[in-house]
Design a protein around this motif. Structure first.
Motif: not given
Length: 407
Positions: A298-326
């Motif tokens: 956004v204007e007046s901010m030199p860095f991203a104020v928000a970031r996100g995207g898809r991370y489908d395998d983040a839950g694999r280590v916890f026993g359940r890989a699920r499609p995910a985005t946020g």
């Protein structure tokens, strides 16, 4: 050292700023609830191997670590909330189908993201689990755009990327000899063409040419069938150039297909204030992302104020890989963009143990009024409220509200 000094890039939040932050937090969480997102509150501290799952070196360097005196295991103070929410979805909720979760809380960084950034940013975000289709990406991006509108950001630039392209190139041609993958990502995201060319000297020619082209594949794109406009980069749409310069095989081609389908959505036509760009070297963030990613500026901010995207395998280590985005927003940065509000109106009341006065004060507060009772000897205390009315007893001893004479 004076006892009141705080560590570098750590600061108190004083009343007026705290009010702006809290009011914005409430509006955002109410927005997410209207879409069906449920609030979760992960703990500030966890076992380090849970916090750093699949996140790459950068998050590990940002995470404060300490030894748990009860178990002897290494703990971490969270530097990112997304892995925690992935753990909750995979292991604690264990639901089938779509789960919509949101959060708001502080994180702590060992080093600031930029010279003037806080090491204790406040993150608010939304995560959608259980749907791999483009509809989920569109919903999350819509929610992000509406979040920025709630924050009063005005014009927004949204940079799209797909972090699956670089792994696809490396799987097709093999790793770059003598170059650590994290260092390769740093060169790409920094658009360091000389450093990148030097690092790729021993790489196969096809891989070298493809990787060297990525930093130049950025610019404004056409969305929703509309033309890219004046801001479009000379030389054509960056996605069309990517088709010419990158191998059109397997995951690389599929990544470009998904970006093109996202850009073609008619939802963009509802947001003329959003300028959409592509930057195929915008690989900032943590390594758990594996699909479309985005960053909002956004204007007046030199860095991203928000970031996100898809991370489908983040839950694999916890026993359940699920499609995910946020996505996650930096709440303190967005609160700084809020216009200054005049002090809230309040009613001044005397201090008294009069039961009738107490009942009137209670009724006024229950109706939403701010009533400030002046303690004996403190009638002129400074505060962030403007008392434009007062409670006084009339000639019959009844407590009434009347306008307070100014000056």
């Amino acid at each position: 050292m004076p006892r009141w000094l705080l560590p570098e890039n750590i600061s108190d939040v004083l009343p007026s700023e705290a009010r702006r932050i809290e009011e914005l937090r409430r509006r955002l969480l109410d927005l997410y609830r209207s879409y069906g997102y449920e609030l979760v509150m992960p703990p500030m501290i966890e076992h380090i191997d849970s916090l750093l799952t699949g996140s790459g070196r950068d998050l590990g360097l940002r995470t404060f670590q300490l030894v748990d005196q009860m178990s002897g295991r290494t703990l971490g103070l969270r530097a990112d909330i997304t892995p925690q929410v992935a753990r909750i979805d995979a292991h604690m909720l264990n639901r089938d189908g779509v789960a919509r979760l949101c959060y708001a809380g502080s994180v702590l960084h060992t080093r600031a993201a930029s010279p003037f950034a806080s090491r204790e940013p406040m993150h608010v975000g939304a995560e959608l689990y259980g749907h791999a289709g483009l509809a989920a990406d569109l919903e999350i991006i819509e929610l992000l755009v509406r979040s920025l509108a709630v924050a009063g950001c005005g014009k927004v630039r949204l940079d799209l990327c797909h972090v699956g392209i670089v792994p696809a190139l490396l799987s097709l041609h093999g790793p770059v000899p003598g170059v650590d993958e994290e260092d390769l990502y740093a060169l790409l995201q920094g658009k360091d063409q000389p450093g990148l060319a030097e690092a790729l000297v021993a790489a196969p020619a096809a891989l070298r040419d493809a990787l060297l082209s990525l930093p130049g594949l950025h610019g404004r794109i056409a969305v929703g069938g509309a033309p890219a406009g004046i801001g479009a980069r000379a030389g054509g749409d960056p996605l069309a150039r990517a088709r010419r310069l990158l191998p059109q095989t397997g995951p690389s081609s599929e990544a470009l297909d998904r970006l093109e389908r996202l850009a073609a959505s008619p939802m963009w036509l509802r947001w003329p204030e959003v300028e959409v760009s592509v930057d195929l070297a915008d690989l900032r963030g943590y390594r758990y992302h594996n699909g479309i990613t985005f960053a909002a500026y956004v204007e007046s901010m030199p860095f991203a104020v928000a970031r996100g995207g898809r991370y489908d395998d983040a839950g694999r280590v916890f026993g359940r890989a699920r499609p995910a985005t946020g996505f996650s927003l930096e709440l303190r940065a967005l609160a700084d963009l809020q216009p200054e509000q005049p002090p809230a109106r309040a009613i001044a009341a005397p201090w008294s143990d009069d039961h009738a006065l107490a009942m009137v004060v209670e009724a006024l507060r229950a109706s939403g009024e701010i009533v400030i009772q002046a303690l004996p000897g403190s009638e002129r205390d400074q505060q962030e409220f403007t008392c434009d009315r007062e409670l006084v007893a009339d000639e019959h001893g009844r407590w009434i509200v009347r306008e307070l004479k100014q000056g």
